[in-house]
Scaffold this motif. Structure first.
Motif, PDB file in Angstrom:
ATOM      1  N   GLY A 192     -11.032  14.972   0.890  1.00 32.74           N
ATOM      2  CA  GLY A 192     -11.948  14.277   1.791  1.00 32.74           C
ATOM      3  C   GLY A 192     -13.165  13.724   1.095  1.00 32.74           C
ATOM      4  N   GLU A 193     -13.110  13.581  -0.225  1.00 32.58           N
ATOM      5  CA  GLU A 193     -14.261  13.054  -0.974  1.00 32.58           C
ATOM      6  C   GLU A 193     -14.224  11.541  -1.124  1.00 32.58           C
ATOM      7  OE1 GLU A 193     -14.365  17.100  -3.751  1.00 32.58           O
ATOM      8  OE2 GLU A 193     -13.826  15.178  -4.664  1.00 32.58           O
ATOM      9  N   ALA A 194     -13.087  10.934  -0.812  1.00 34.86           N
ATOM     10  CA  ALA A 194     -12.923   9.491  -1.041  1.00 34.86           C
ATOM     11  C   ALA A 194     -11.801   8.969  -0.165  1.00 34.86           C
ATOM     12  CB  ALA A 194     -12.607   9.225  -2.516  1.00 34.86           C
ATOM     13  N   ILE A 195     -11.788   7.643   0.002  1.00 31.69           N
ATOM     14  CA  ILE A 195     -10.661   6.949   0.627  1.00 31.69           C
ATOM     15  C   ILE A 195     -10.172   5.897  -0.359  1.00 31.69           C
ATOM     16  CG2 ILE A 195      -9.952   5.404   2.515  1.00 31.69           C
ATOM     17  CD1 ILE A 195     -11.810   6.901   4.370  1.00 31.69           C
ATOM     18  N   ALA A 196      -8.858   5.794  -0.498  1.00 34.33           N
ATOM     19  CA  ALA A 196      -8.268   4.827  -1.426  1.00 34.33           C
ATOM     20  C   ALA A 196      -7.379   3.858  -0.644  1.00 34.33           C
ATOM     21  CB  ALA A 196      -7.448   5.545  -2.490  1.00 34.33           C
ATOM     22  N   ALA A 197      -7.104   2.719  -1.253  1.00 33.86           N
ATOM     23  CA  ALA A 197      -6.208   1.743  -0.628  1.00 33.86           C
ATOM     24  C   ALA A 197      -5.443   0.986  -1.697  1.00 33.86           C
ATOM     25  CB  ALA A 197      -6.998   0.765   0.237  1.00 33.86           C
ATOM     26  N   GLN A 198      -4.226   0.604  -1.346  1.00 35.30           N
ATOM     27  CA  GLN A 198      -3.376  -0.211  -2.217  1.00 35.30           C
ATOM     28  C   GLN A 198      -2.828  -1.360  -1.377  1.00 35.30           C
ATOM     29  OE1 GLN A 198      -0.311   2.096  -4.157  1.00 35.30           O
ATOM     30  NE2 GLN A 198      -1.605   3.912  -4.158  1.00 35.30           N
ATOM     31  N   ALA A 199      -2.613  -2.494  -2.027  1.00 36.18           N
ATOM     32  CA  ALA A 199      -2.074  -3.654  -1.303  1.00 36.18           C
ATOM     33  C   ALA A 199      -1.198  -4.479  -2.224  1.00 36.18           C
ATOM     34  CB  ALA A 199      -3.207  -4.526  -0.754  1.00 36.18           C
ATOM     35  N   VAL A 200      -0.159  -5.068  -1.665  1.00 38.00           N
ATOM     36  CA  VAL A 200       0.600  -6.106  -2.358  1.00 38.00           C
ATOM     37  C   VAL A 200       0.660  -7.336  -1.455  1.00 38.00           C
ATOM     38  CG1 VAL A 200       2.036  -4.641  -3.830  1.00 38.00           C
ATOM     39  CG2 VAL A 200       2.816  -5.212  -1.541  1.00 38.00           C
ATOM     40  N   VAL A 201       0.646  -8.494  -2.092  1.00 38.85           N
ATOM     41  CA  VAL A 201       0.760  -9.740  -1.334  1.00 38.85           C
ATOM     42  C   VAL A 201       1.824 -10.621  -1.971  1.00 38.85           C
ATOM     43  CG1 VAL A 201      -1.707  -9.665  -0.794  1.00 38.85           C
ATOM     44  CG2 VAL A 201      -0.910 -11.166  -2.606  1.00 38.85           C
ATOM     45  N   LEU A 202       2.443 -11.431  -1.135  1.00 39.87           N
ATOM     46  CA  LEU A 202       3.341 -12.475  -1.619  1.00 39.87           C
ATOM     47  C   LEU A 202       2.776 -13.822  -1.167  1.00 39.87           C
ATOM     48  CD1 LEU A 202       6.074 -13.061  -3.066  1.00 39.87           C
ATOM     49  CD2 LEU A 202       7.073 -13.267  -0.789  1.00 39.87           C
ATOM     50  N   LEU A 203       2.617 -14.729  -2.127  1.00 43.87           N
ATOM     51  CA  LEU A 203       2.152 -16.079  -1.815  1.00 43.87           C
ATOM     52  C   LEU A 203       3.313 -17.055  -1.942  1.00 43.87           C
ATOM     53  CD1 LEU A 203      -1.209 -16.233  -3.851  1.00 43.87           C
ATOM     54  CD2 LEU A 203      -0.824 -15.356  -1.541  1.00 43.87           C
ATOM     55  N   THR A 223       6.694 -19.021  -5.633  1.00 40.83           N
ATOM     56  CA  THR A 223       6.101 -17.795  -5.086  1.00 40.83           C
ATOM     57  C   THR A 223       5.299 -17.094  -6.174  1.00 40.83           C
ATOM     58  OG1 THR A 223       8.033 -16.455  -5.649  1.00 40.83           O
ATOM     59  CG2 THR A 223       7.994 -17.385  -3.445  1.00 40.83           C
ATOM     60  N   ARG A 224       4.327 -16.310  -5.741  1.00 46.78           N
ATOM     61  CA  ARG A 224       3.556 -15.468  -6.670  1.00 46.78           C
ATOM     62  C   ARG A 224       3.258 -14.153  -5.958  1.00 46.78           C
ATOM     63  NH1 ARG A 224       1.181 -18.486 -11.234  1.00 46.78           N
ATOM     64  NH2 ARG A 224      -0.176 -16.691 -11.520  1.00 46.78           N
ATOM     65  N   ILE A 225       3.139 -13.073  -6.750  1.00 48.42           N
ATOM     66  CA  ILE A 225       2.921 -11.751  -6.180  1.00 48.42           C
ATOM     67  C   ILE A 225       1.642 -11.162  -6.756  1.00 48.42           C
ATOM     68  CG2 ILE A 225       4.294 -10.552  -7.946  1.00 48.42           C
ATOM     69  CD1 ILE A 225       5.412  -8.814  -5.650  1.00 48.42           C
ATOM     70  N   GLY A 226       0.954 -10.335  -5.973  1.00 48.90           N
ATOM     71  CA  GLY A 226      -0.273  -9.705  -6.461  1.00 48.90           C
ATOM     72  C   GLY A 226      -0.364  -8.271  -5.960  1.00 48.90           C
ATOM     73  N   ILE A 227      -1.071  -7.451  -6.742  1.00 49.11           N
ATOM     74  CA  ILE A 227      -1.265  -6.037  -6.393  1.00 49.11           C
ATOM     75  C   ILE A 227      -2.757  -5.725  -6.436  1.00 49.11           C
ATOM     76  CG2 ILE A 227      -0.926  -5.335  -8.825  1.00 49.11           C
ATOM     77  CD1 ILE A 227       0.332  -2.760  -7.799  1.00 49.11           C
ATOM     78  N   GLY A 228      -3.206  -4.861  -5.526  1.00 47.52           N
ATOM     79  CA  GLY A 228      -4.615  -4.469  -5.508  1.00 47.52           C
ATOM     80  C   GLY A 228      -4.755  -2.980  -5.236  1.00 47.52           C
ATOM     81  N   TYR A 229      -5.782  -2.401  -5.828  1.00 44.59           N
ATOM     82  CA  TYR A 229      -6.085  -0.978  -5.623  1.00 44.59           C
ATOM     83  C   TYR A 229      -7.594  -0.818  -5.559  1.00 44.59           C
ATOM     84  CZ  TYR A 229      -7.037   3.899  -6.647  1.00 44.59           C
ATOM     85  OH  TYR A 229      -7.524   5.185  -6.575  1.00 44.59           O
ATOM     86  N   ASP A 230      -8.072   0.102  -4.712  1.00 45.03           N
ATOM     87  CA  ASP A 230      -9.503   0.419  -4.708  1.00 45.03           C
ATOM     88  C   ASP A 230      -9.700   1.834  -4.182  1.00 45.03           C
ATOM     89  OD1 ASP A 230     -12.164  -0.076  -5.235  1.00 45.03           O
ATOM     90  OD2 ASP A 230     -12.538  -1.080  -3.331  1.00 45.03           O
ATOM     91  N   ILE A 231     -10.817   2.409  -4.540  1.00 36.25           N
ATOM     92  CA  ILE A 231     -11.200   3.741  -4.037  1.00 36.25           C
ATOM     93  C   ILE A 231     -12.719   3.773  -3.905  1.00 36.25           C
ATOM     94  CG2 ILE A 231     -11.246   4.724  -6.389  1.00 36.25           C
ATOM     95  CD1 ILE A 231     -10.196   7.388  -5.114  1.00 36.25           C
ATOM     96  N   HIS A 232     -13.212   4.354  -2.823  1.00 36.25           N
ATOM     97  CA  HIS A 232     -14.657   4.535  -2.633  1.00 36.25           C
ATOM     98  C   HIS A 232     -14.922   5.971  -2.197  1.00 36.25           C
ATOM     99  CE1 HIS A 232     -16.564   0.429  -2.722  1.00 36.25           C
ATOM    100  NE2 HIS A 232     -15.279   0.101  -2.719  1.00 36.25           N
TER     101      HIS A 232
END
Ligand code: MG
Length: 163
Positions: A147-158, A5-14
């Motif tokens: 209300g100036e931006a939207i952000a997102a976070q994600a984790v995945v398991l492979l 298994t492997r794990i990953g994390i992601g973040y972004d903001i626009h």
């Protein structure tokens, strides 16, 4: 790369601006503003791409789809996601599950969460119950809360495709 298994994390903001469509998880959301960026600026899909790339230590979305490349002007981020899943598959892994958070003060995203899960699951070739999307506000705090931006976070398991 032979872990089971492997794990990953992601973040972004626009940044949110007028005169752009708001696309989240490949779904167009009716709103007076949209996200600023080179592609369709789908912040949720970008965070998921980064989590997937991170899980196989293949850098980030900017290194694969640079914003200096005119090919990606206005591109659907679902194209990025489809390519990223191919890269994960080439490394011998498949997605077990994804959990993601979109942080937006407005608009209310709950009515769109199921469509977003279905859209992402179709591109990822997953069942909808492998894709969790949660919508939060930032309680009025900081740029997202104002209300100036939207952000997102994600984790995945492979999981290893061979095991
Ligand atoms: Mg981005």
């Amino acid at each position: 790369m032979n872990a089971s298994t492997r794990i990953g994390i992601g973040y972004d903001i626009h940044r949110l601006i007028e005169g752009r469509k708001l696309i989240l998880g490949g779904v167009e959301i009716p709103f007076e503003k949209g996200l600023l960026g080179h592609s369709d600026s789908d912040v949720l899909t970008h965070a998921i791409c980064d989590a997937l790339l991170g899980a196989v230590a293949l850098g980030d979305i900017g290194s694969h789809f640079p914003d200096t490349d005119p090919r990606w002007t206005g591109a659907s981020s679902l194209e990025f996601l489809a390519r990223v899943v191919e890269l994960v598959s080439e490394r011998g892994y498949r997605v077990a599950n994804i959990d993601a958070i979109v942080v937006a003060e407005q608009p209310k995203l709950m009515p769109f969460v199921q469509s977003i899960r279905e859209k992402l699951a179709s591109v990822l070739q997953l069942d909808v119950d492998q894709v969790s999307i949660k919508a939060k506000t930032n309680e009025g705090l900081e740029s997202v809360g104002k209300g100036e931006a939207i952000a997102a976070q994600a984790v995945v398991l492979l999981i290893s495709s061979s095991g």
